[in-house]
Scaffold this motif. Structure first.
Motif, PDB file in Angstrom:
ATOM      1  N   GLU A 116      14.987  18.506  10.732  1.00 15.54           N
ATOM      2  CA  GLU A 116      15.441  17.166  11.092  1.00 15.54           C
ATOM      3  C   GLU A 116      14.306  16.162  11.158  1.00 15.54           C
ATOM      4  N   ALA A 117      14.534  14.988  10.574  1.00 20.99           N
ATOM      5  CA  ALA A 117      13.647  13.853  10.776  1.00 20.99           C
ATOM      6  C   ALA A 117      13.900  13.329  12.187  1.00 20.99           C
ATOM      7  N   GLU A 118      12.842  13.074  12.940  1.00 19.39           N
ATOM      8  CA  GLU A 118      13.030  12.613  14.316  1.00 19.39           C
ATOM      9  C   GLU A 118      12.250  11.315  14.565  1.00 19.39           C
ATOM     10  N   GLY A 119      11.466  11.259  15.652  1.00 21.37           N
ATOM     11  CA  GLY A 119      10.838  10.027  16.077  1.00 21.37           C
ATOM     12  C   GLY A 119       9.642   9.599  15.247  1.00 21.37           C
ATOM     13  N   ILE A 120       9.225   8.344  15.422  1.00 22.62           N
ATOM     14  CA  ILE A 120       8.100   7.775  14.688  1.00 22.62           C
ATOM     15  C   ILE A 120       7.330   6.829  15.601  1.00 22.62           C
ATOM     16  N   THR A 121       6.007   6.786  15.432  1.00 23.99           N
ATOM     17  CA  THR A 121       5.184   5.854  16.198  1.00 23.99           C
ATOM     18  C   THR A 121       3.961   5.506  15.375  1.00 23.99           C
ATOM     19  N   PHE A 122       3.206   4.492  15.821  1.00 29.41           N
ATOM     20  CA  PHE A 122       2.026   4.008  15.100  1.00 29.41           C
ATOM     21  C   PHE A 122       0.842   3.886  16.051  1.00 29.41           C
ATOM     22  N   GLY A 123      -0.377   4.100  15.517  1.00 24.67           N
ATOM     23  CA  GLY A 123      -1.593   3.963  16.291  1.00 24.67           C
ATOM     24  C   GLY A 123      -2.526   5.132  16.058  1.00 24.67           C
ATOM     25  N   ALA A 124      -3.548   5.265  16.919  1.00 26.92           N
ATOM     26  CA  ALA A 124      -4.544   6.336  16.790  1.00 26.92           C
ATOM     27  C   ALA A 124      -4.063   7.575  17.513  1.00 26.92           C
ATOM     28  N   LEU A 125      -3.813   8.645  16.747  1.00 28.08           N
ATOM     29  CA  LEU A 125      -3.281   9.870  17.308  1.00 28.08           C
ATOM     30  C   LEU A 125      -3.938  11.073  16.645  1.00 28.08           C
ATOM     31  N   SER A 126      -4.576  11.912  17.439  1.00 27.81           N
ATOM     32  CA  SER A 126      -5.246  13.133  16.956  1.00 27.81           C
ATOM     33  C   SER A 126      -6.323  12.833  15.923  1.00 27.81           C
ATOM     34  N   GLY A 127      -6.790  11.581  15.861  1.00 27.26           N
ATOM     35  CA  GLY A 127      -7.810  11.208  14.886  1.00 27.26           C
ATOM     36  C   GLY A 127      -7.324  11.293  13.456  1.00 27.26           C
ATOM     37  N   LYS A 128      -5.993  11.221  13.248  1.00 26.94           N
ATOM     38  CA  LYS A 128      -5.417  11.377  11.915  1.00 26.94           C
ATOM     39  C   LYS A 128      -4.403  10.269  11.644  1.00 26.94           C
ATOM     40  N   GLY A 129      -4.756   9.350  10.725  1.00 30.40           N
ATOM     41  CA  GLY A 129      -3.788   8.389  10.243  1.00 30.40           C
ATOM     42  C   GLY A 129      -3.336   7.347  11.241  1.00 30.40           C
ATOM     43  N   THR A 130      -2.331   6.552  10.806  1.00 33.96           N
ATOM     44  CA  THR A 130      -1.798   5.439  11.593  1.00 33.96           C
ATOM     45  C   THR A 130      -0.313   5.589  11.879  1.00 33.96           C
ATOM     46  N   MET A 131       0.447   6.141  10.909  1.00 33.93           N
ATOM     47  CA  MET A 131       1.870   6.404  11.112  1.00 33.93           C
ATOM     48  C   MET A 131       2.057   7.881  11.450  1.00 33.93           C
ATOM     49  N   HIS A 132       2.891   8.147  12.470  1.00 36.19           N
ATOM     50  CA  HIS A 132       3.077   9.520  12.918  1.00 36.19           C
ATOM     51  C   HIS A 132       4.573   9.811  13.053  1.00 36.19           C
ATOM     52  N   SER A 183       8.053  21.967  16.995  1.00 35.18           N
ATOM     53  CA  SER A 183       7.998  20.778  16.153  1.00 35.18           C
ATOM     54  C   SER A 183       6.594  20.500  15.636  1.00 35.18           C
ATOM     55  N   THR A 184       6.524  19.675  14.596  1.00 37.82           N
ATOM     56  CA  THR A 184       5.260  19.279  13.992  1.00 37.82           C
ATOM     57  C   THR A 184       5.220  17.771  13.831  1.00 37.82           C
ATOM     58  N   ILE A 185       4.051  17.176  14.137  1.00 29.76           N
ATOM     59  CA  ILE A 185       3.840  15.745  13.905  1.00 29.76           C
ATOM     60  C   ILE A 185       3.091  15.590  12.592  1.00 29.76           C
ATOM     61  N   PHE A 186       3.653  14.832  11.654  1.00 36.79           N
ATOM     62  CA  PHE A 186       2.993  14.550  10.382  1.00 36.79           C
ATOM     63  C   PHE A 186       2.327  13.178  10.462  1.00 36.79           C
ATOM     64  N   HIS A 187       1.079  13.099   9.964  1.00 37.09           N
ATOM     65  CA  HIS A 187       0.278  11.889  10.067  1.00 37.09           C
ATOM     66  C   HIS A 187       0.119  11.235   8.694  1.00 37.09           C
ATOM     67  N   TYR A 188       0.216   9.898   8.649  1.00 33.43           N
ATOM     68  CA  TYR A 188       0.128   9.154   7.393  1.00 33.43           C
ATOM     69  C   TYR A 188      -0.852   7.989   7.531  1.00 33.43           C
ATOM     70  N   GLU A 189      -1.456   7.633   6.397  1.00 37.30           N
ATOM     71  CA  GLU A 189      -2.312   6.438   6.337  1.00 37.30           C
ATOM     72  C   GLU A 189      -1.862   5.599   5.147  1.00 37.30           C
ATOM     73  N   CYS A 190      -1.845   4.278   5.330  1.00 31.62           N
ATOM     74  CA  CYS A 190      -1.442   3.374   4.249  1.00 31.62           C
ATOM     75  C   CYS A 190      -2.672   3.026   3.429  1.00 31.62           C
ATOM     76  N   GLN A 191      -2.751   3.540   2.193  1.00 32.64           N
ATOM     77  CA  GLN A 191      -3.957   3.415   1.367  1.00 32.64           C
ATOM     78  C   GLN A 191      -3.686   2.632   0.090  1.00 32.64           C
ATOM     79  N   CYS A 230       0.852  -1.182   0.000  1.00 32.71           N
ATOM     80  CA  CYS A 230       0.000   0.000   0.000  1.00 32.71           C
ATOM     81  C   CYS A 230       0.886   1.230   0.000  1.00 32.71           C
ATOM     82  N   GLU A 231       0.270   2.375  -0.126  1.00 21.58           N
ATOM     83  CA  GLU A 231       1.027   3.627  -0.206  1.00 21.58           C
ATOM     84  C   GLU A 231       0.732   4.499   0.997  1.00 21.58           C
ATOM     85  N   TRP A 232       1.787   4.913   1.705  1.00 21.30           N
ATOM     86  CA  TRP A 232       1.617   5.795   2.846  1.00 21.30           C
ATOM     87  C   TRP A 232       1.424   7.223   2.351  1.00 21.30           C
ATOM     88  N   ARG A 233       0.277   7.814   2.666  1.00 21.83           N
ATOM     89  CA  ARG A 233      -0.035   9.166   2.228  1.00 21.83           C
ATOM     90  C   ARG A 233      -0.230  10.089   3.428  1.00 21.83           C
TER      91      ARG A 233
END
Length: 285
Positions: free
Chosen positions: A246-262, A277-285, A21-24
């Protein structure tokens, strides 16, 4: 010993998956310019089954926060404002930097215990150690283990209780530790491809659905997220995108109601003391 997998311990905007799938990119959450989250610039780790419900841990160089995952910049549940013991700062090691954290939950003596595991190093990015905290006991330090690593930016735990980490540049292997005892596990996992600028890590289902993989964030010029097969060491691009800092940490799960990869993108305002800092949210579609 009965064990549970919880994720952890993060980088980037927009991206391409090349496997099942594609992480968007599906959104982003900016951390505040005031308050404790202003100092977060290293990592994040999500525990969706904690004693107090779902919990998100955020780390900066000198702080670890426990916040509500529904509002990472909102409700602060607890704070470890001195994660590095003064004794470690005053020794020849001079530990002074916390990296991307991870969460490990296990059964100890019939009780479910939640641990936050953090990589710690000095200003020269040497003499790395792993510290094990109990956030439910006012951030009591349960263990500190010196390692043979130098630049330890991240740690990540899988569902079997194996803790992974690596060096920062010229990464040709993933090192393994026991999440309960923090002792090394041999052999290491050789990688099919040498990686550079590895800043964060977390484990999650492989994009093709075949078991559990390790996801690593990298700094420019190869900014993005790389997926590592934990059995073969094969690597594949999960997200490829330019980032500004800088690219920093990563985690998975339900966060801010947005996506699965953070993924945490750290914006340094002052290289030593502060960040926005900013957390970017991704979903595998």
């Amino acid at each position: 010993t009965m064990r549970w997998f919880l994720l952890v311990g993060l980088a980037v905007v927009g991206g391409w998956g090349i496997l099942g799938c594609e992480w968007r990119n599906v959104g982003q959450t900016a951390l505040g310019e005031v308050g404790p989250t202003y100092f977060v610039n290293q990592g994040l780790a999500l525990n969706e089954g904690g004693a107090n419900g779902a919990t998100l841990y955020l780390s900066g160089q000198y702080v670890i926060l426990e916040v509500d995952p529904a509002s990472p910049d909102g409700l602060l549940r607890s704070m470890n404002s001195m994660p590095i013991p003064q004794a470690m700062e005053l020794t020849d090691v001079h530990s002074m930097h916390v990296g991307d954290v991870s969460v490990w939950v296990e059964e100890v003596g019939g009780e479910i215990v939640e641990w936050v595991l953090a990589p710690v190093e000095n200003e020269a990015k040497k003499h790395a150690s792993i510290i094990k905290y109990s956030p439910r006991e006012s951030w009591r330090i349960a263990d500190i283990r010196a390692t043979s690593q130098q630049h330890m930016s991240w740690v990540a735990v899988d569902s079997a209780g194996v803790l992974y980490s690596s060096e920062f540049d010229d990464v040709v292997e993933i090192l393994r530790y026991n999440a309960s005892t923090l002792t090394p596990i041999e052999p290491s996992l050789p990688l099919a491809t040498k990686l550079q600028g590895v800043q964060g890590g977390a484990t999650y289902t492989c994009t093709n659905g075949a078991g559990e993989c390790l996801y690593l964030t990298q700094n420019p010029p190869r900014a993005g997220v790389t997926q590592v097969d934990l059995h073969t060491g094969e690597t594949n691009v999960a997200v490829r995108a330019p980032i500004l800092t800088e690219a920093e940490g990563i985690t998975f799960g339900a966060l801010s109601g947005k996506g699965t990869m953070h993924v945490l993108n750290g914006h340094a305002v002052n290289a030593r003391y502060r960040s926005h800092s900013t957390i970017f949210h991704y979903e595998c579609q």
